[in-house]
Write a protein that holds these residues in place. Structure first.
Motif, PDB file in Angstrom:
ATOM      1  N   TYR A 244     112.297 115.192 -39.618  1.00 25.59           N
ATOM      2  CA  TYR A 244     112.377 116.477 -38.907  1.00 25.59           C
ATOM      3  C   TYR A 244     111.754 116.366 -37.520  1.00 25.59           C
ATOM      4  O   TYR A 244     112.325 116.838 -36.524  1.00 25.59           O
ATOM      5  CB  TYR A 244     111.686 117.569 -39.721  1.00 25.59           C
ATOM      6  CG  TYR A 244     111.666 118.910 -39.018  1.00 25.59           C
ATOM      7  CD1 TYR A 244     112.807 119.709 -38.972  1.00 25.59           C
ATOM      8  CD2 TYR A 244     110.518 119.369 -38.382  1.00 25.59           C
ATOM      9  CE1 TYR A 244     112.805 120.923 -38.317  1.00 25.59           C
ATOM     10  CE2 TYR A 244     110.506 120.582 -37.720  1.00 25.59           C
ATOM     11  CZ  TYR A 244     111.650 121.357 -37.695  1.00 25.59           C
ATOM     12  OH  TYR A 244     111.638 122.558 -37.038  1.00 25.59           O
ATOM     13  N   GLU A 245     110.575 115.753 -37.444  1.00 30.47           N
ATOM     14  CA  GLU A 245     109.911 115.611 -36.151  1.00 30.47           C
ATOM     15  C   GLU A 245     110.763 114.794 -35.182  1.00 30.47           C
ATOM     16  O   GLU A 245     110.854 115.108 -33.994  1.00 30.47           O
ATOM     17  CB  GLU A 245     108.540 114.950 -36.340  1.00 30.47           C
ATOM     18  CG  GLU A 245     107.527 115.852 -37.039  1.00 30.47           C
ATOM     19  CD  GLU A 245     106.222 115.151 -37.330  1.00 30.47           C
ATOM     20  OE1 GLU A 245     106.135 113.922 -37.067  1.00 30.47           O
ATOM     21  OE2 GLU A 245     105.283 115.803 -37.818  1.00 30.47           O
ATOM     22  N   ALA A 246     111.418 113.737 -35.695  1.00 29.60           N
ATOM     23  CA  ALA A 246     112.257 112.898 -34.832  1.00 29.60           C
ATOM     24  C   ALA A 246     113.449 113.680 -34.294  1.00 29.60           C
ATOM     25  O   ALA A 246     113.796 113.575 -33.107  1.00 29.60           O
ATOM     26  CB  ALA A 246     112.733 111.675 -35.612  1.00 29.60           C
ATOM     27  N   VAL A 247     114.077 114.487 -35.150  1.00 30.31           N
ATOM     28  CA  VAL A 247     115.246 115.240 -34.714  1.00 30.31           C
ATOM     29  C   VAL A 247     114.855 116.363 -33.750  1.00 30.31           C
ATOM     30  O   VAL A 247     115.584 116.639 -32.791  1.00 30.31           O
ATOM     31  CB  VAL A 247     116.012 115.793 -35.939  1.00 30.31           C
ATOM     32  CG1 VAL A 247     117.129 116.719 -35.496  1.00 30.31           C
ATOM     33  CG2 VAL A 247     116.585 114.644 -36.740  1.00 30.31           C
ATOM     34  N   VAL A 248     113.723 117.003 -33.981  1.00 31.57           N
ATOM     35  CA  VAL A 248     113.266 118.048 -33.061  1.00 31.57           C
ATOM     36  C   VAL A 248     113.029 117.456 -31.668  1.00 31.57           C
ATOM     37  O   VAL A 248     113.411 118.050 -30.648  1.00 31.57           O
ATOM     38  CB  VAL A 248     111.982 118.724 -33.595  1.00 31.57           C
ATOM     39  CG1 VAL A 248     111.337 119.580 -32.513  1.00 31.57           C
ATOM     40  CG2 VAL A 248     112.307 119.586 -34.808  1.00 31.57           C
ATOM     41  N   GLN A 249     112.412 116.283 -31.628  1.00 28.31           N
ATOM     42  CA  GLN A 249     112.199 115.625 -30.333  1.00 28.31           C
ATOM     43  C   GLN A 249     113.521 115.321 -29.653  1.00 28.31           C
ATOM     44  O   GLN A 249     113.677 115.502 -28.437  1.00 28.31           O
ATOM     45  CB  GLN A 249     111.396 114.343 -30.532  1.00 28.31           C
ATOM     46  CG  GLN A 249     109.949 114.569 -30.921  1.00 28.31           C
ATOM     47  CD  GLN A 249     109.186 113.271 -31.148  1.00 28.31           C
ATOM     48  OE1 GLN A 249     109.739 112.189 -30.971  1.00 28.31           O
ATOM     49  NE2 GLN A 249     107.935 113.380 -31.554  1.00 28.31           N
TER      50      GLN A 249
END
Length: 647
Positions: A244-249
């Protein structure tokens, strides 16, 4: 972005809103019994609940005061608070089909007292606590319920694009798998929600594979299954968190280019969307109107009544609680009317909305909400989704009222003499009550509309989707450059929403015209008698104890050089202590004293005999290599980009 460009409006809130109400605050700290799985014993534990509403538990109070790391932390999102072993066993029996624990049989565990509180979760570890008295149990129950309520509400409402895009992605994924309607596990932060989504599919498959391999006594198999489920849930959360953190970035990196394109081509995008919308409307509208007439309109009034009655009683109780607290303060000021006493009372009232024990009477009013036989018809899993949302709104209204009263009173006190305190308090109270009534009506009407949409829209989509198989062909009408911003699925849902929205608006409007439950008509606009009131909202928080109570607390010589220890001492607690009436031996922050006879508490007999199979948790190798179900999370994440663009 269209909203930003074209603008939008609605009734303006009359009450002020506090941005960081719990800054430098904690909720509560105290001691109780906790059951320890590792040694199957009950031990005294010190619990500390900070402003995050996560429950930290320590070996004792001294460990907390010294700044040691807690023994563990409980994130309460998705949990249920149970007050009896019967409730717990009933839920436990549903987790592992074929392995049933009867209430009359040997219990799963034996409680230290007759007043337990159990935190139950469908996937994560369970936690067991006991209290000394029934009143203590009720007050800890209110605290735990508030922790669950707050952590369930984990999606930030101020994120006007990312939060709706995320919830749309999750909802669309569940709909493609045949799951329409409300979802009880839509709770917590986004990675937790994604993990719940994985477990919804993974757990039944895992259960079918592992259950036959579980050996030992009934309670042993249940305990091993819970350990396996908790371990898998932890693994899933760690992966969803990272992804999730990777996609938000990635989404944030691509956002400026998207915004530039949308702003440049806004007119063409809107024109293209309206063209496609007219085509889809011609296909869908006749079917939607027929479904609306036969299956929706006959139920709108009855469901609205079911929502209005308990919700309005909850908001009325909030109003009464606020009024009672101010009346009590005024009475005390009449007897000893000085600003020092006023500061003491206001210090307590300022955190009234976050005092779970005092607010419990308000929350209980809305817990009677029942949709009776309509749940199954409209795919509503349970009323809990609406109950918790109403409770969050009630807490916000209470804090808005308290904060507005604080600001008005503080402004009025400047230059006032001592004998004018009661009159000043009364004038501020009357102004805030009037504003509260107006805002309460606005908030409730919006809540009723949103709740009815949550009930009806999924049902209509489920009924209409099979007869609208031609929808994909409309994608050809959208220019390729605009295909990321205009989604056929969204337009289809928009057409369905507009179909039912007219009837919902009319039903709520009719209730307001009849002044049912003190709802105001939309045409009534409260005269803004305080043109400068909203300027007060920009003022810094008021420290009533310091400004009117005088005196700084002396710092303990032992901690004089420790800034963290001083910070913990200065942190104010919303619930200063849980007082047990008629129990003089209960000390502040020590609701359960040391247990000298803990070894005499009956425990379960030895679990495994020599030669028994190893614990089923050892079979987790299967789980670590079987995460194909996480592929859908990538789909949900990628949907964020498309949904956020269309929004």
């Amino acid at each position: 972005m269209r909203y930003d460009i074209e603008g939008g409006g609605g009734p303006q809130n009359q009450l002020l809103h506090r941005k960081m109400p719990l800054k430098n605050k904690s909720i509560f700290s105290g001691a109780l019994f906790q059951y320890l799985e590792e040694n199957k014993k009950w031990r005294n534990r010190f619990l500390f609940i900070p402003d995050s509403y996560n429950i930290n538990y320590y070996e004792n109070k001294q460990a907390h005061d010294r700044g040691l790391h807690p023994k563990g932390t409980i994130n309460c999102a998705g949990y249920r608070v149970l007050t009896s072993m019967e409730e717990y066993l009933e839920l436990l029996n549903t987790s592992l089909p074929g392995v049933k624990a009867k209430v009359g049989s040997s219990p799963f565990l034996k409680c230290a007292t007759q007043f337990p509180l159990i935190l139950w979760h469908p996937y994560a570890r369970h936690y067991y606590f006991c209290m000394v008295t029934e009143k203590e149990q009720q007050k800890w129950n209110a605290l735990f319920q508030d922790c669950v309520r707050h952590t369930n509400n984990g999606l930030p409402e101020e994120c006007k694009v990312q939060t709706p895009a995320f919830t749309d992605a999750v909802r669309l994924y569940r709909q493609t798998h045949g799951h329409y309607g409300t979802w009880d596990m839509m709770c917590g932060m986004p990675p937790q929600i994604l993990a719940n989504l994985v477990m919804e599919t993974l757990l039944p498959e895992m259960r079918d594979l592992i259950t036959p391999k579980l050996k030992g006594k009934m309670h042993e198999r249940q305990r091993n299954w819970m350990l396996i489920s908790d371990a898998v849930y932890g693994l899933v959360q760690s992966q969803t968190q990272a992804q999730y953190e990777a996609v938000v970035q990635s989404c944030e990196a691509g956002r400026p280019a998207l915004e530039t394109t949308i702003r440049t081509d806004m007119d063409q995008i809107i024109t293209s969307k309206e063209h496609v919308c007219s085509k889809i409307r011609a296909l869908v509208l006749p079917k939607a109107e027929k479904l609306l007439k036969v299956s929706i309109q006959p139920y709108i009034s009855s469901i609205l009544d079911a929502l209005m009655e308990p919700t309005s009683r909850g908001f009325f109780e909030v109003r009464d609680l606020f009024f009672r607290e101010l009346v009590d303060m005024s009475k005390n000021l009449l007897n000893d009317g000085n600003k020092e006493k006023l500061g003491e009372h206001m210090e307590k009232i300022s955190m009234l909305a976050f005092h779970p024990v005092k607010m419990q009477s308000c929350y209980e009013k809305v817990e009677t909400l029942s949709l009776e036989g309509l749940q199954q018809r409209f795919d509503v899993s349970s009323p809990s989704v609406f109950v918790q949302r109403a409770q969050i709104l009630m807490r916000e209204q209470m804090d808005d009222a308290v904060y507005t009263f604080e600001q008005l009173l503080h402004q009025s006190l400047e230059g006032q003499e001592r004998e004018d305190l009661c009159k000043t308090t009364q004038r501020c109270q009357d102004r805030v009550i009037k504003k509260f009534d107006y805002d309460s009506s606005t908030v409730r009407k919006k809540f009723f509309r949103e709740a009815l949409l949550q009930i009806f829209i999924p049902y209509m989509l489920k009924q209409l989707s099979p007869s609208c198989s031609e929808l994909p062909r409309f994608q050809e009408l959208i220019f390729e450059d605009f295909s990321r911003f205009i989604l056929v699925e969204n337009i289809f849902e928009e057409v369905v929403l507009h179909t039912v929205m007219k009837d919902i608006m009319m039903a709520v409007k009719e209730a307001a015209v009849q002044r049912r439950h003190n709802l105001y008509r939309d045409s009534i606009v409260l005269t803004n008698s305080d043109p400068n009131l909203h300027l007060l909202g920009e003022n810094p928080p008021i420290d009533w104890a310091e400004e009117y109570g005088g005196g700084q607390e002396e710092v303990d010589g032992e901690n004089a050089g420790d800034p963290e220890a001083q910070k913990r001492r200065r942190m104010k607690q919303v619930v200063s202590m849980i007082q047990i009436e008629g129990n003089a031996s209960v000390l502040p922050n020590e609701s359960c004293l040391e247990v000298p006879t803990v070894d005499n508490i009956p425990e379960e007999e030895a679990e495994l005999e020599k030669g028994s199979p190893p614990c089923a948790i050892c079979n987790l190798g299967y789980v670590s290599t079987n995460f194909a179900h996480l592929d859908f999370a990538i789909f949900a994440h990628s949907s964020l980009q498309n949904c956020s663009s269309s929004d």
